[in-house]
Scaffold this motif. Sequence first.
Motif, mmCIF file in Angstrom:
data_model
loop_
_atom_site.group_PDB
_atom_site.id
_atom_site.type_symbol
_atom_site.label_atom_id
_atom_site.label_comp_id
_atom_site.label_asym_id
_atom_site.label_seq_id
_atom_site.Cartn_x
_atom_site.Cartn_y
_atom_site.Cartn_z
ATOM 1 N N ILE A 1 42.486 45.860 43.611
ATOM 2 C CA ILE A 1 41.261 45.240 43.155
ATOM 3 C C ILE A 1 41.657 43.677 43.336
ATOM 4 N N GLN A 2 42.963 43.111 43.430
ATOM 5 C CA GLN A 2 43.272 41.858 43.711
ATOM 6 C C GLN A 2 42.968 41.581 45.325
ATOM 7 N N GLY A 3 43.079 42.715 46.201
ATOM 8 C CA GLY A 3 42.799 42.474 47.530
ATOM 9 C C GLY A 3 41.166 42.283 47.612
ATOM 10 N N ILE A 4 40.474 43.212 47.055
ATOM 11 C CA ILE A 4 38.905 42.967 46.846
ATOM 12 C C ILE A 4 38.588 41.688 46.613
ATOM 13 N N MET A 5 39.053 41.184 45.616
ATOM 14 C CA MET A 5 38.712 39.872 44.924
ATOM 15 C C MET A 5 39.225 38.823 45.906
ATOM 16 N N ASN A 6 40.375 38.725 46.315
ATOM 17 C CA ASN A 6 40.637 37.908 47.464
ATOM 18 C C ASN A 6 39.537 37.904 48.873
ATOM 19 N N TYR A 7 39.163 39.017 48.947
ATOM 20 C CA TYR A 7 38.375 39.047 50.248
ATOM 21 C C TYR A 7 36.851 38.573 49.899
ATOM 22 N N ILE A 8 36.358 38.944 48.580
ATOM 23 C CA ILE A 8 35.210 38.254 47.911
ATOM 24 C C ILE A 8 35.291 36.666 47.987
ATOM 25 N N ARG A 9 36.441 35.987 47.539
ATOM 26 C CA ARG A 9 36.616 34.757 47.458
ATOM 27 C C ARG A 9 36.485 34.123 49.076
ATOM 28 N N LYS A 10 37.329 34.812 49.899
ATOM 29 C CA LYS A 10 37.389 34.231 51.235
ATOM 30 C C LYS A 10 35.972 34.347 51.993
ATOM 31 N N ASN A 11 35.208 35.460 51.685
ATOM 32 C CA ASN A 11 33.806 35.750 52.208
ATOM 33 C C ASN A 11 32.682 35.484 51.528
ATOM 34 N N LYS A 12 32.686 34.417 50.756
ATOM 35 C CA LYS A 12 31.799 33.793 49.964
ATOM 36 C C LYS A 12 30.204 34.071 50.432
ATOM 37 N N GLY A 13 29.490 34.800 49.514
ATOM 38 C CA GLY A 13 28.090 35.191 49.929
ATOM 39 C C GLY A 13 28.038 36.587 50.883
ATOM 40 N N ARG A 14 28.997 36.950 51.183
ATOM 41 C CA ARG A 14 28.820 38.265 52.062
ATOM 42 C C ARG A 14 28.676 39.502 51.267
ATOM 43 N N VAL A 15 29.410 39.404 49.839
ATOM 44 C CA VAL A 15 29.147 40.487 49.172
ATOM 45 C C VAL A 15 28.387 40.315 47.803
ATOM 46 N N ASN A 16 27.502 41.221 47.687
ATOM 47 C CA ASN A 16 26.551 41.010 46.678
ATOM 48 C C ASN A 16 27.107 41.932 45.349
ATOM 49 N N LYS A 17 27.469 42.942 45.747
ATOM 50 C CA LYS A 17 27.889 44.124 44.599
ATOM 51 C C LYS A 17 29.184 44.481 44.814
ATOM 52 N N LEU A 18 29.788 44.901 43.697
ATOM 53 C CA LEU A 18 31.101 45.841 43.905
ATOM 54 C C LEU A 18 30.932 47.068 43.006
#
Length: 78
Positions: free
Chosen positions: A61-78
Motif C-alpha cells: 500500500i505504501q508503494g501504491i500511495m507513492n505511485y498515486i503521489r507521483k502520478n497526480k490525476g491519473r488515479v481516480n479510485k483505489l
Amino acid sequence: MNANVIIYCRVSSDEQTLGASLDVQEERLRKYCNQMGYNIIDNISYREDESAKTFEKRPVIQGIMNYIRKNKGRVNKL
C-alpha cells in the motif's frame, strides 16, 4: 464514468485466505471494474498478505500511495 483505478487485494491472516483469497478478491474486483466501465491502470493488481494494523506497515500500500503521489490525476479510485 471511465475512471482509472488501482486494484488492491489484501489478506492479513491464513484464515482469511480460505474464503476471500487474493485470487478470489482479484477476480471479483476485475469483474466489478468491467461492469462499471473502470480502466484498471496498466491492467495490474496489487496484492498484500501482511498482518499490519496501519498503512505505514504495509509495503504494497505504501508503494501504491507513492505511485498515486507521483502520478497526480491519473488515479481516480483505489
